[in-house]
Design a protein around this motif. Structure first.
Motif, mmCIF file in Angstrom:
data_model
loop_
_atom_site.group_PDB
_atom_site.id
_atom_site.type_symbol
_atom_site.label_atom_id
_atom_site.label_comp_id
_atom_site.label_asym_id
_atom_site.label_seq_id
_atom_site.Cartn_x
_atom_site.Cartn_y
_atom_site.Cartn_z
ATOM 1 N N ASP A 57 3.737 16.913 6.643
ATOM 2 C CA ASP A 57 4.143 16.798 5.246
ATOM 3 C C ASP A 57 4.067 15.345 4.782
ATOM 4 O O ASP A 57 3.585 15.053 3.676
ATOM 5 N N ALA A 58 4.534 14.426 5.611
ATOM 6 C CA ALA A 58 4.485 13.008 5.261
ATOM 7 C C ALA A 58 3.040 12.552 5.078
ATOM 8 O O ALA A 58 2.719 11.818 4.129
ATOM 9 N N ARG A 59 2.156 12.991 5.980
ATOM 10 C CA ARG A 59 0.740 12.630 5.858
ATOM 11 C C ARG A 59 0.121 13.212 4.594
ATOM 12 O O ARG A 59 -0.671 12.560 3.912
ATOM 13 N N PHE A 60 0.496 14.443 4.258
ATOM 14 C CA PHE A 60 -0.053 15.102 3.076
ATOM 15 C C PHE A 60 0.292 14.331 1.807
ATOM 16 O O PHE A 60 -0.580 14.043 0.972
ATOM 17 N N GLY A 84 4.766 5.139 -0.986
ATOM 18 C CA GLY A 84 5.024 5.306 0.434
ATOM 19 C C GLY A 84 6.342 4.672 0.849
ATOM 20 O O GLY A 84 7.075 5.225 1.682
ATOM 21 N N GLU A 85 6.676 3.537 0.260
ATOM 22 C CA GLU A 85 7.950 2.874 0.566
ATOM 23 C C GLU A 85 9.129 3.721 0.108
ATOM 24 O O GLU A 85 10.134 3.856 0.821
ATOM 25 N N VAL A 86 9.017 4.302 -1.095
ATOM 26 C CA VAL A 86 10.086 5.160 -1.607
ATOM 27 C C VAL A 86 10.235 6.394 -0.721
ATOM 28 O O VAL A 86 11.352 6.823 -0.397
ATOM 29 N N MET A 87 9.105 6.962 -0.308
ATOM 30 C CA MET A 87 9.164 8.133 0.563
ATOM 31 C C MET A 87 9.822 7.787 1.897
ATOM 32 O O MET A 87 10.613 8.566 2.433
ATOM 33 N N ASN A 88 9.509 6.627 2.448
ATOM 34 C CA ASN A 88 10.130 6.222 3.702
ATOM 35 C C ASN A 88 11.648 6.094 3.543
ATOM 36 O O ASN A 88 12.407 6.467 4.445
ATOM 37 N N ASP A 89 12.086 5.575 2.396
ATOM 38 C CA ASP A 89 13.523 5.484 2.150
ATOM 39 C C ASP A 89 14.150 6.873 2.055
ATOM 40 O O ASP A 89 15.239 7.119 2.581
ATOM 41 N N LEU A 90 13.444 7.782 1.389
ATOM 42 C CA LEU A 90 13.961 9.139 1.246
ATOM 43 C C LEU A 90 13.966 9.862 2.590
ATOM 44 O O LEU A 90 14.888 10.642 2.881
ATOM 45 N N TYR A 91 12.945 9.604 3.417
ATOM 46 C CA TYR A 91 12.881 10.256 4.723
ATOM 47 C C TYR A 91 14.036 9.843 5.632
ATOM 48 O O TYR A 91 14.338 10.539 6.602
#
Length: 244
Positions: free
Chosen positions: A161-164, A182-189
């Motif tokens: 999912d992260a790669r997608f 990508g930075e925001v997603m990493n924070d959310l992850y």
């Protein structure tokens, strides 16, 4: 006007505070225990391998091993030996005992802001990705959708999912904006919890819809499916769930 890579105030992600105080070990304990409390991991359910959990949660295998052992000591998990054994959720798991969970539940407002920040960025990126249809990216995204359909655990699905989502953002052609996303997603992850595979496969249908929208160069459809896909997080992440 500030450049996209400069992260102006309007695009700055909310500062992460509470979970920064936790060690890697404590974050694993909190996330798995909270998933059990919320019924996302059910009694008797077998956890993925330590290696899979480590990749999904962004920690080392030794950290995962220590966290799982401590959760067994707390009565949240049990360890069974043998070919059909492994680490499983206890049949009657202890609830509310892992104090580190409070740091996550107290971060609800930060998580909501991150979800909205993700939505704002992602809608613009998928709009452009649809207009700039790229066959190579489409093939990559379709492969990822297929692999997610076959994923056998939440840990395996999460990696794909992260790669997608990063690949979909990069399809916009805006490198700086995709990097910021990508930075925001990493924070959310950092707040990601295990989810039932059946639920994740349902979410994957929306991934397929997004790829179809890219394929026919339909930016409106791409934005629509993205809104549905992201806004549901307000209800399905721990901020919208109640312990069972």
């Amino acid at each position: 006007m500030a450049a996209l890579g400069d992260s102006p105030a309007g695009l700055a992600a909310p500062a992460l505070t509470g979970i920064r105080r936790l060690s890697a070990l404590d974050t694993v304990r909190a996330r798995i225990a909270l998933a059990v409390d919320l019924g996302l991991l059910t009694p008797g359910e077998r956890l993925p391998t330590n290696a899979e959990i480590a990749r999904a949660l962004g920690v080392g295998e030794i950290t995962v091993r220590r966290a799982l052992v401590s959760l067994c000591d707390d009565g949240v998990l049990v360890r069974r030996r043998g070919r059909t054994g492994g680490t499983l959720v206890a049949e009657r798991p202890t609830r509310g005992r892992v104090r580190e969970m409070a740091v996550y539940t107290e971060s609800a407002s930060e998580v909501r802001d991150l979800i909205d920040h993700r939505l704002a960025l992602e809608c613009g990126l998928v709009h452009l990705a649809a207009l700039r249809r790229d066959d190579k990216r489409l093939d990559e995204l379709r492969r990822l959708v297929g692999w997610m359909d076959k994923a056998t655990s939440w840990a395996e699905f999460h990696e794909l999912d992260a790669r997608f989502h990063l690949a979909a953002a990069e399809a916009s052609g805006l490198e700086a904006a995709a990097r910021r996303y990508g930075e925001v997603m990493n924070d959310l992850y950092r707040y990601y919890l295990p989810y039932p595979v059946e639920f994740l496969r349902e979410c994957n249908r929306e991934h397929a819809e997004l790829v179809d929208a890219f394929d026919v160069r339909d930016p409106a459809a791409a934005v629509d499916v993205t809104c549905r896909h992201v806004e549901v997080l307000h209800r399905t992440m721990f901020v919208g769930l109640q312990p069972g």
